[in-house]
Design an enzyme around this catalytic site. Structure first.
Site, short mmCIF file in Angstrom:
data_model
loop_
_atom_site.label_atom_id
_atom_site.label_comp_id
_atom_site.label_asym_id
_atom_site.label_seq_id
_atom_site.Cartn_x
_atom_site.Cartn_y
_atom_site.Cartn_z
N GLN A 182 41.15 43.22 32.58
CA GLN A 182 40.43 44.02 31.57
C GLN A 182 38.92 43.75 31.60
O GLN A 182 38.14 44.51 31.01
CB GLN A 182 40.96 43.70 30.17
CG GLN A 182 42.38 44.17 29.94
CD GLN A 182 42.49 45.66 29.73
OE1 GLN A 182 41.52 46.33 29.36
NE2 GLN A 182 43.66 46.21 29.96
N GLY A 203 43.00 47.91 40.30
CA GLY A 203 42.18 49.10 40.51
C GLY A 203 42.16 50.06 39.33
O GLY A 203 41.11 50.55 38.93
N THR A 240 51.69 46.03 55.48
CA THR A 240 50.54 46.81 55.92
C THR A 240 49.63 47.11 54.73
O THR A 240 50.09 47.58 53.69
CB THR A 240 51.03 48.13 56.56
OG1 THR A 240 51.93 47.81 57.61
CG2 THR A 240 49.86 48.94 57.10
N CYS A 326 53.09 48.51 28.14
CA CYS A 326 54.18 47.86 28.89
C CYS A 326 55.33 47.42 28.00
O CYS A 326 56.35 46.96 28.49
CB CYS A 326 53.65 46.66 29.64
SG CYS A 326 52.06 46.95 30.39
C1 LIG Z 1 47.18 46.42 33.16
C2 LIG Z 1 47.19 44.94 33.13
C3 LIG Z 1 47.97 44.21 34.03
C4 LIG Z 1 48.89 44.87 35.03
O1 LIG Z 1 48.16 45.53 36.01
P1 LIG Z 1 48.89 46.49 37.05
O2 LIG Z 1 47.85 46.69 38.11
O3 LIG Z 1 49.23 47.72 36.31
O4 LIG Z 1 50.08 45.76 37.58
C5 LIG Z 1 47.92 42.84 33.97
N1 LIG Z 1 47.13 42.22 33.08
C6 LIG Z 1 46.36 42.88 32.21
C7 LIG Z 1 45.49 42.12 31.27
C8 LIG Z 1 46.35 44.26 32.20
O5 LIG Z 1 45.60 44.91 31.33
#
Ligand SMILES: *Cc1c(COP(=O)(O)O)cnc(C)c1O
Length: 382
Positions: A182, A203, A240, A326
């Protein structure tokens, strides 16, 4: 997508910056080589693109290029970081320390390692969402393997004191991982300032594509791969490399280097405007988590009603959320807000509003308008 709805959920994911998309397109067309093909120009072109992207990621966090390992996202990065150091751990270091407000990518991984003979310590946070440094210090010792503390919280935006924790970890020879997903492109991120050994990023939280991330691994950190396969990514992450995604992540990082300060300033101004307007229209409003130490653009707001009811009333105009894309059930009290010591009623009221690079005044106006239609809750609560 309904474009009349203002997107204010940038902590769940961010739109892909058009410049990122442009940078990726050739790699979905004529530049299709396998970056690990050493015998021809198709491979060399792809490898060069991956090399440039690695340098762009490294530059954003002040790392060396060969300390950047590409992954499928932050969930994988956090898993590789924690499972990888657990696999390489000496017998005498069995303790793993983290904090109660971590993303599931960390907390569930740590819990899992707790089933395999590691001692897990999950530290509480204060009512401001920040971990207590004396408490952290009292749990650290020379039998501790790794500490994992996030930079900025995905639900409430609170920033943890990473430089102080990093110094403590160094003192005890403990590996320090941070989930900085974040924080990227929103605040200054420097692996030396924080003294972190491992840093996870993604990303799609920074205007890049979904399905790609990176793990910074400080040179010399004892870590083992968790997948077997080819020797790609310094032997740590076989498979890959997805060149088109990696190019997108690299471009996103290059853009962040150039624009994070200006973005942060503009986004903070918009957010202040929004906050002031909300306070005017809602007398019982509450803001959760430290107001001083937080990511620009992030607000966790209680309107005195359950969050899912608030969201249902505003979703025709704005996209906001209960905080965790999530977790399964948005009517449940938030685990993160519970960790701040809030009761179930208050913890179920938190609405996450998060602004990003592409938000403009009009979006703030839309939010103020939408929230102004809520009935006023009479009671103090929580
Ligand atoms: C979104 C998020 C993740 C997970 O990232 P993904 O690339 O979607 O697996 C992990 N940690 C934090 C703090 C996030 O905000």
């Amino acid at each position: 997508m309904d474009r009349s709805v203002a997107y204010l959920d940038n902590q769940a994911t961010t739109p892909v910056d058009p410049r990122v998309r442009e940078a990726m397109l050739p790699f979905l067309g004529q530049v299709f080589g396998n970056p690990h093909s050493r015998d021809h120009a198709f491979g060399w072109d792809a490898a060069n693109a991956v090399r440039r992207s690695r340098a762009d990621v490294a530059a954003l966090v002040n790392a060396d290029d060969d300390e950047v390992v590409f992954t499928s996202g932050a969930t994988e990065s956090c898993n590789l970081a924690l499972r990888g150091v657990a696999k390489a751990a000496p017998d005498r270091r069995r303790r793993i320390i983290t904090i109660a407000t971590e993303h599931p990518a960390v907390i569930e991984t740590v819990r899992d390692l707790g089933q395999t003979g590691f001692e897990v310590v999950i530290l509480s946070v204060g009512s401001d969402g920040i971990v207590d440094l004396d408490h952290m210090d009292s749990m650290l010792n020379d039998r501790t393997l790794v500490v994992s503390v996030m930079a900025g919280n995905n639900e409430i935006g609170v920033l943890q004191p990473l430089a102080e924790i990093g110094a403590m970890c160094r003192h005890y020879g403990v590996i320090f991982h941070t989930d900085a997903t974040q924080a990227m492109g929103r605040i200054a991120v420097d692996v030396d300032d924080w003294q972190v050994d491992l840093l996870s990023l993604s990303g799609h939280k920074m205007y890049g594509p979904k399905g790609v991330g990176a793990l910074f691994v400080r040179e010399g950190t004892p870590i083992a791969p968790v997948f077997a396969g080819g020797g790609q990514e310094f032997g740590l992450r076989p498979g890959t490399v997805p060149v088109q995604l990696v190019v997108g992540l690299g471009e996103a990082c290059a853009l962040a280097v150039d624009s994070w300060r200006a973005d942060a300033k503009r986004i903070a101004e918009l957010t202040n405007h929004l906050k002031a307007g909300l306070m005017e229209s809602c007398p019982v409003i509450r803001f959760f988590g430290s107001m001083e130490r937080r990511l620009p653009g992030s607000l966790s707001v209680g309107f005195g009603w359950p969050a899912h009811e608030v969201i249902a009333k505003v979703s025709d105009r704005i996209a906001v959320s209960t905080g965790s894309a999530c977790s399964s059930d948005s009517t449940e009290p938030s685990r993160v807000l519970r960790a701040l010591g809030l009761n179930d009623e208050a913890a179920a009221s938190g609405v996450r509003i998060s602004l990003g690079r592409f938000n403009i005044d009009k979006d703030v106006a839309a939010a103020l308008n939408a929230f102004s239609r809520l009935p006023v809750a009479q009671e103090e609560y929580g």
